[in-house]
Each structure stands twice: as C-alpha cells, then as structure tokens.
Motif scaffolding. Sequence first.
Motif, PDB file in Angstrom:
ATOM      1  N   ILE A   1      42.654  47.952  41.243  1.00 11.99           N
ATOM      2  CA  ILE A   1      42.983  46.776  40.421  1.00 11.99           C
ATOM      3  C   ILE A   1      41.768  46.378  39.577  1.00 11.99           C
ATOM      4  N   TYR A   2      40.597  46.411  40.194  1.00 19.58           N
ATOM      5  CA  TYR A   2      39.369  46.041  39.487  1.00 19.58           C
ATOM      6  C   TYR A   2      39.139  46.973  38.302  1.00 19.58           C
ATOM      7  N   GLU A   3      39.362  48.256  38.526  1.00 19.12           N
ATOM      8  CA  GLU A   3      39.185  49.242  37.456  1.00 19.12           C
ATOM      9  C   GLU A   3      40.155  48.963  36.298  1.00 19.12           C
ATOM     10  N   ALA A   4      41.404  48.666  36.632  1.00 21.92           N
ATOM     11  CA  ALA A   4      42.394  48.345  35.595  1.00 21.92           C
ATOM     12  C   ALA A   4      42.003  47.065  34.846  1.00 21.92           C
ATOM     13  N   ALA A   5      41.509  46.078  35.572  1.00 17.88           N
ATOM     14  CA  ALA A   5      41.060  44.824  34.937  1.00 17.88           C
ATOM     15  C   ALA A   5      39.868  45.085  34.025  1.00 17.88           C
ATOM     16  N   SER A   6      38.967  45.938  34.471  1.00 11.99           N
ATOM     17  CA  SER A   6      37.799  46.275  33.661  1.00 11.99           C
ATOM     18  C   SER A   6      38.222  46.971  32.366  1.00 11.99           C
ATOM     19  N   GLU A   7      39.146  47.921  32.486  1.00 12.74           N
ATOM     20  CA  GLU A   7      39.642  48.628  31.300  1.00 12.74           C
ATOM     21  C   GLU A   7      40.322  47.667  30.329  1.00 12.74           C
ATOM     22  N   ALA A   8      40.980  46.652  30.864  1.00 13.20           N
ATOM     23  CA  ALA A   8      41.674  45.662  30.025  1.00 13.20           C
ATOM     24  C   ALA A   8      40.753  44.529  29.572  1.00 13.20           C
ATOM     25  N   LYS A   9      39.491  44.605  29.976  1.00 20.72           N
ATOM     26  CA  LYS A   9      38.523  43.539  29.675  1.00 20.72           C
ATOM     27  C   LYS A   9      39.018  42.183  30.179  1.00 20.72           C
ATOM     28  N   ASP A  10      39.631  42.215  31.352  1.00 15.93           N
ATOM     29  CA  ASP A  10      40.158  41.009  32.008  1.00 15.93           C
ATOM     30  C   ASP A  10      39.085  40.485  32.969  1.00 15.93           C
ATOM     31  N   TYR A  11      38.121  39.809  32.401  1.00 14.64           N
ATOM     32  CA  TYR A  11      36.953  39.368  33.166  1.00 14.64           C
ATOM     33  C   TYR A  11      37.302  38.321  34.218  1.00 14.64           C
ATOM     34  N   ARG A  12      38.287  37.509  33.936  1.00 10.02           N
ATOM     35  CA  ARG A  12      38.699  36.488  34.903  1.00 10.02           C
ATOM     36  C   ARG A  12      39.241  37.145  36.175  1.00 10.02           C
ATOM     37  N   THR A  13      40.083  38.163  36.003  1.00  9.59           N
ATOM     38  CA  THR A  13      40.613  38.869  37.176  1.00  9.59           C
ATOM     39  C   THR A  13      39.497  39.616  37.902  1.00  9.59           C
ATOM     40  N   MET A  14      38.575  40.189  37.170  1.00  9.80           N
ATOM     41  CA  MET A  14      37.443  40.875  37.807  1.00  9.80           C
ATOM     42  C   MET A  14      36.657  39.890  38.668  1.00  9.80           C
ATOM     43  N   GLN A  15      36.433  38.700  38.138  1.00 12.20           N
ATOM     44  CA  GLN A  15      35.714  37.673  38.905  1.00 12.20           C
ATOM     45  C   GLN A  15      36.517  37.280  40.145  1.00 12.20           C
ATOM     46  N   PHE A  16      37.812  37.110  40.010  1.00 12.35           N
ATOM     47  CA  PHE A  16      38.691  36.805  41.139  1.00 12.35           C
ATOM     48  C   PHE A  16      38.585  37.896  42.204  1.00 12.35           C
ATOM     49  N   LEU A  17      38.558  39.145  41.785  1.00  5.86           N
ATOM     50  CA  LEU A  17      38.516  40.266  42.724  1.00  5.86           C
ATOM     51  C   LEU A  17      37.159  40.450  43.405  1.00  5.86           C
ATOM     52  N   ASP A  18      36.115  39.879  42.831  1.00  9.75           N
ATOM     53  CA  ASP A  18      34.784  39.984  43.453  1.00  9.75           C
ATOM     54  C   ASP A  18      34.813  39.485  44.897  1.00  9.75           C
ATOM     55  N   TRP A  19      35.527  38.387  45.145  1.00  5.45           N
ATOM     56  CA  TRP A  19      35.618  37.849  46.502  1.00  5.45           C
ATOM     57  C   TRP A  19      36.269  38.868  47.433  1.00  5.45           C
ATOM     58  N   PHE A  20      37.321  39.534  46.965  1.00  4.78           N
ATOM     59  CA  PHE A  20      38.030  40.505  47.789  1.00  4.78           C
ATOM     60  C   PHE A  20      37.171  41.747  48.053  1.00  4.78           C
ATOM     61  N   ILE A  21      36.360  42.129  47.097  1.00  4.60           N
ATOM     62  CA  ILE A  21      35.464  43.267  47.303  1.00  4.60           C
ATOM     63  C   ILE A  21      34.474  42.939  48.412  1.00  4.60           C
ATOM     64  N   ASP A  22      33.899  41.738  48.373  1.00  8.44           N
ATOM     65  CA  ASP A  22      33.001  41.305  49.451  1.00  8.44           C
ATOM     66  C   ASP A  22      33.743  41.246  50.786  1.00  8.44           C
ATOM     67  N   GLU A  23      34.935  40.712  50.764  1.00 13.71           N
ATOM     68  CA  GLU A  23      35.749  40.584  51.971  1.00 13.71           C
ATOM     69  C   GLU A  23      36.049  41.951  52.576  1.00 13.71           C
ATOM     70  N   GLN A  24      36.358  42.923  51.741  1.00 15.91           N
ATOM     71  CA  GLN A  24      36.658  44.262  52.242  1.00 15.91           C
ATOM     72  C   GLN A  24      35.432  44.906  52.878  1.00 15.91           C
TER      73      GLN A  24
END
Length: 171
Positions: free
Chosen positions: A104-127
Amino acid sequence: MLNEKVSSLLNDQINKEMYSAYLYLDFANYYKNKGLDGYANWYEIQAKEEMDHAMLFMKYLQNNDYEVTLEAIAKPDKVLNDFGDALHASLEHERYVTSLIYRIYEAASEAKDYRTMQFLDWFIDEQGEEEKNATDMITKYELFGKDPKSLYMLDNEYKSRTYSAPSLTLD
C-alpha cells in the motif's frame, strides 16, 4: 481524493486485519483448550489490536470520503499440532501483513499520496513491533517451553499482558 488503487488496497486491508483478528482468536481458542490461559490471553489481545487496526483503516477511508466495502472474512486455515505451531504461524502471518502494508505504501508513493504515506508510517512501526513480539515468543518457547515448569512460567508471563488501544487516532 484518494487514488483509486491506493483506496482499493486500503479497503482490502480492512478485511486482512479482520482476518488477522479471526486467526488470533483461533489461536487463543487452541491455547485455551490446552489449558494455557496466558497464551490464550496474549492472542485474545492480539485479536483486539487487529480489530483496532481494521477500524483505523476504515475510519481513514471514511474521513477521505471513500465508501468502504466490507467483504467476507475467511476461515482460519492453520493446523495446530503442538504449542509452537501457532507461534510460528503468527510470525509468518505478521510478515505477510507487513508485506501488505509495504504494498500500500508503495502504491501511495507512486501516486504521490503523502497523506496516506504518513498514515501508514504508524502501521510500519507497528508491524516491526509485531514481528519482534512474535520472534521473541518463538525464542522463549524454543529455549524454555519444552520444560513443563518453564512453560508454566511463560504462560503466567503472557497472562499479565493487558490491552491498550492504539496510539494512532483519527477523528
């Protein structure tokens, strides 16, 4: 407006998180039936956390004007023959979930969806935390779990785990 691919992957993740909860409830049930209430407690709390994660994804999508579609949750398919099987399956599953979050992060990055990337940062840490916990449980079980007294002590350790809601909030 969310990118179509990103929003679809986020929506799919809701189901994956709910499946994770269902899987961990199955593990809790296995341990409960074997008299290991501490391990059962650990996985019951894991199930609650996974449901929280599903709700966070749902809330994020709703907050971004996306109509969420809930799908059927698959039946857990792990065969548990001994106490270590659920531990190994848990680590395998957490690694799988990590790969989904990265996708999902990769897809958000490709779409330049920085808000979603920031949202996913928490989940990356959690994982990272989830994988470490799963690895630590395997290590402890392999070192001490074959001895009944040590298994009893590990079970008591896991009995003391308490639930705490995720630190990420969306309003």
